[in-house]
Motif scaffolding. Structure first.
Motif, PDB file in Angstrom:
ATOM      1  N   THR A 230       0.998  -0.890   0.415  1.00  0.00           N
ATOM      2  CA  THR A 230       0.077  -0.375  -0.211  1.00  0.00           C
ATOM      3  C   THR A 230       0.491   1.144  -0.081  1.00  0.00           C
ATOM      4  O   THR A 230       0.411   2.495  -0.678  1.00  0.00           O
ATOM      5  CB  THR A 230      -0.835  -0.233   1.032  1.00  0.00           C
ATOM      6  N   ALA A 231       2.038   0.966   0.909  1.00  0.00           N
ATOM      7  CA  ALA A 231       2.704   2.260   0.945  1.00  0.00           C
ATOM      8  C   ALA A 231       3.748   2.799   0.060  1.00  0.00           C
ATOM      9  O   ALA A 231       3.669   3.941  -1.117  1.00  0.00           O
ATOM     10  CB  ALA A 231       3.752   2.147   1.849  1.00  0.00           C
ATOM     11  N   ARG A 232       4.274   2.001  -1.003  1.00  0.00           N
ATOM     12  CA  ARG A 232       4.821   1.876  -2.148  1.00  0.00           C
ATOM     13  C   ARG A 232       3.522   2.070  -3.375  1.00  0.00           C
ATOM     14  O   ARG A 232       4.116   3.295  -4.452  1.00  0.00           O
ATOM     15  CB  ARG A 232       5.314   0.603  -2.917  1.00  0.00           C
ATOM     16  N   ARG A 233       2.695   1.461  -3.486  1.00  0.00           N
ATOM     17  CA  ARG A 233       1.622   1.849  -4.486  1.00  0.00           C
ATOM     18  C   ARG A 233       1.245   3.695  -3.972  1.00  0.00           C
ATOM     19  O   ARG A 233       1.055   4.277  -5.776  1.00  0.00           O
ATOM     20  CB  ARG A 233       0.249   1.381  -4.268  1.00  0.00           C
ATOM     21  N   LYS A 234       1.003   3.717  -3.323  1.00  0.00           N
ATOM     22  CA  LYS A 234       0.442   5.536  -3.130  1.00  0.00           C
ATOM     23  C   LYS A 234       1.547   6.354  -2.572  1.00  0.00           C
ATOM     24  O   LYS A 234       1.750   7.580  -3.346  1.00  0.00           O
ATOM     25  CB  LYS A 234      -0.169   5.914  -1.365  1.00  0.00           C
ATOM     26  N   LEU A 235       2.805   6.409  -2.656  1.00  0.00           N
ATOM     27  CA  LEU A 235       3.663   7.110  -2.699  1.00  0.00           C
ATOM     28  C   LEU A 235       4.389   7.531  -4.677  1.00  0.00           C
ATOM     29  O   LEU A 235       4.779   8.125  -5.037  1.00  0.00           O
ATOM     30  CB  LEU A 235       5.052   6.044  -2.261  1.00  0.00           C
ATOM     31  N   ASN A 236       4.209   5.703  -5.472  1.00  0.00           N
ATOM     32  CA  ASN A 236       4.600   6.071  -6.864  1.00  0.00           C
ATOM     33  C   ASN A 236       2.813   7.137  -7.260  1.00  0.00           C
ATOM     34  O   ASN A 236       3.153   7.672  -7.830  1.00  0.00           O
ATOM     35  CB  ASN A 236       3.667   4.887  -7.534  1.00  0.00           C
ATOM     36  N   ASP A 237       1.419   6.866  -7.012  1.00  0.00           N
ATOM     37  CA  ASP A 237       1.377   7.794  -7.760  1.00  0.00           C
ATOM     38  C   ASP A 237       1.247   8.590  -7.230  1.00  0.00           C
ATOM     39  O   ASP A 237       0.777  10.050  -7.751  1.00  0.00           O
ATOM     40  CB  ASP A 237      -0.508   7.335  -6.736  1.00  0.00           C
ATOM     41  N   ALA A 238       1.878   9.466  -6.007  1.00  0.00           N
ATOM     42  CA  ALA A 238       2.251  10.897  -5.481  1.00  0.00           C
ATOM     43  C   ALA A 238       3.221  11.199  -5.863  1.00  0.00           C
ATOM     44  O   ALA A 238       3.610  12.219  -6.099  1.00  0.00           O
ATOM     45  CB  ALA A 238       2.131  10.970  -4.052  1.00  0.00           C
TER      46      ALA A 238
ATOM     47  N   VAL B 299       5.460  13.368   2.200  1.00  0.00           N
ATOM     48  CA  VAL B 299       4.110  13.743   0.984  1.00  0.00           C
ATOM     49  C   VAL B 299       3.979  14.764   1.074  1.00  0.00           C
ATOM     50  O   VAL B 299       4.399  16.131  -0.180  1.00  0.00           O
ATOM     51  CB  VAL B 299       3.708  13.007   1.506  1.00  0.00           C
TER      52      VAL B 299
ATOM     53  N   TRP C 155       5.185   9.808   6.820  1.00  0.00           N
ATOM     54  CA  TRP C 155       4.435  10.000   5.805  1.00  0.00           C
ATOM     55  C   TRP C 155       3.957  11.135   5.382  1.00  0.00           C
ATOM     56  O   TRP C 155       4.125  11.617   3.988  1.00  0.00           O
ATOM     57  CB  TRP C 155       2.919   8.749   5.448  1.00  0.00           C
TER      58      TRP C 155
ATOM     59  N   ARG D 233       2.672   8.252  10.957  1.00  0.00           N
ATOM     60  CA  ARG D 233       1.786   9.042  10.387  1.00  0.00           C
ATOM     61  C   ARG D 233       2.694  10.154  10.023  1.00  0.00           C
ATOM     62  O   ARG D 233       2.366  11.455   8.832  1.00  0.00           O
ATOM     63  CB  ARG D 233       1.051   9.640  10.670  1.00  0.00           C
TER      64      ARG D 233
END
Length: 226
Positions: free
Chosen positions: A31-39, A223, A219, A216
């Motif tokens: 989840t963290a890797r996907r959200k970081l890539n998306d951002a 971001v 993160w 948190r």
């Protein structure tokens, strides 16, 4: 047998805890890797940090339990609630407990229980128990005669006196000692401190929340740099 049951229970909960930590670790990492890539965030260590957090939380849980054991034994002078040999220390300094959960006993400070059901500073094989002033009274199972006998134990003089009551099987005596309205467990529960459990809850919740807040913060920091 009760001590072995405690070990098995701890082992089972430990195995379940490790399994849950592994599954949560995988979920958090992906989840963290996907959200970081998306951002569009380049933070290679952040997914690994999230993946390690469940094991950190599990480690804190074990650490909190170890603290709980020491606080219960050394400050509250009782078992931690996970022992096969539960005991509590009464206001008069005497200890009431149960060896292997089934052998109820009381003993004076510094005394050691032995093979006879009554000896120097102790009484074993207790079925029912009362504390009235300076005297303990109750019933116990006498293995030599397979019968119940009444007893009194004076805490000032540490003198023991008994009188026969009648024959009984060990199974029936054990049922009375574990489930009877006058069981020694009533005294155990009456004098058992509850505050170590509240401290344990505070340690667990406080530690896990601190880990979550730290993640948190890391993160949000990562971001915010985008």
């Amino acid at each position: 047998m009760a001590g072995f049951a405690v070990v098995v229970t701890l082992f089972m909960f430990g195995a379940v805890g490790i399994l849950c930590a592994c599954l949560l670790s995988i979920v958090l990492f992906k989840t963290a890797r996907r959200k970081l890539n998306d951002a569009g965030v380049q933070a290679q260590s952040l997914p690994s940090m999230f993946a390690a957090s469940p094991f950190l939380g599990l480690g804190w849980l074990v650490f909190a339990l170890l603290i709980h054991v020491q606080v219960s034994n050394r400050l509250a002078h009782q078992d931690c609630g996970l022992s096969g040999d539960p005991f509590v220390t009464l206001p008069n300094g005497y200890e009431v407990g149960s060896h292997n959960t089934y052998d109820g006993y009381l003993k004076a400070p510094g005394a050691t229980t032995d093979v006879p059901v009554a000896g120097d500073g102790y009484v074993r094989s207790i079925i029912s128990l009362h504390l009235d002033g300076d005297k303990f009274s109750g019933t116990q199972y006498d293995f030599n005669t397979s019968s119940v006998r009444r007893f009194t134990f004076d805490t000032k003089t540490e003198t023991f006196a008994s009188s026969p009551e009648g024959p009984i099987t060990w199974s029936a005596a054990n049922d009375r000692s574990q489930l009877g309205d006058e069981s020694y467990w009533v005294v155990y529960r009456k004098y058992r401190h509850r505050w170590p459990n509240y401290l344990l809850l505070f340690l667990i919740v406080g530690g896990e929340v601190a880990i979550a807040l730290r993640l948190r913060k890391v993160w949000l920091t990562a971001v915010s740099r985008v």
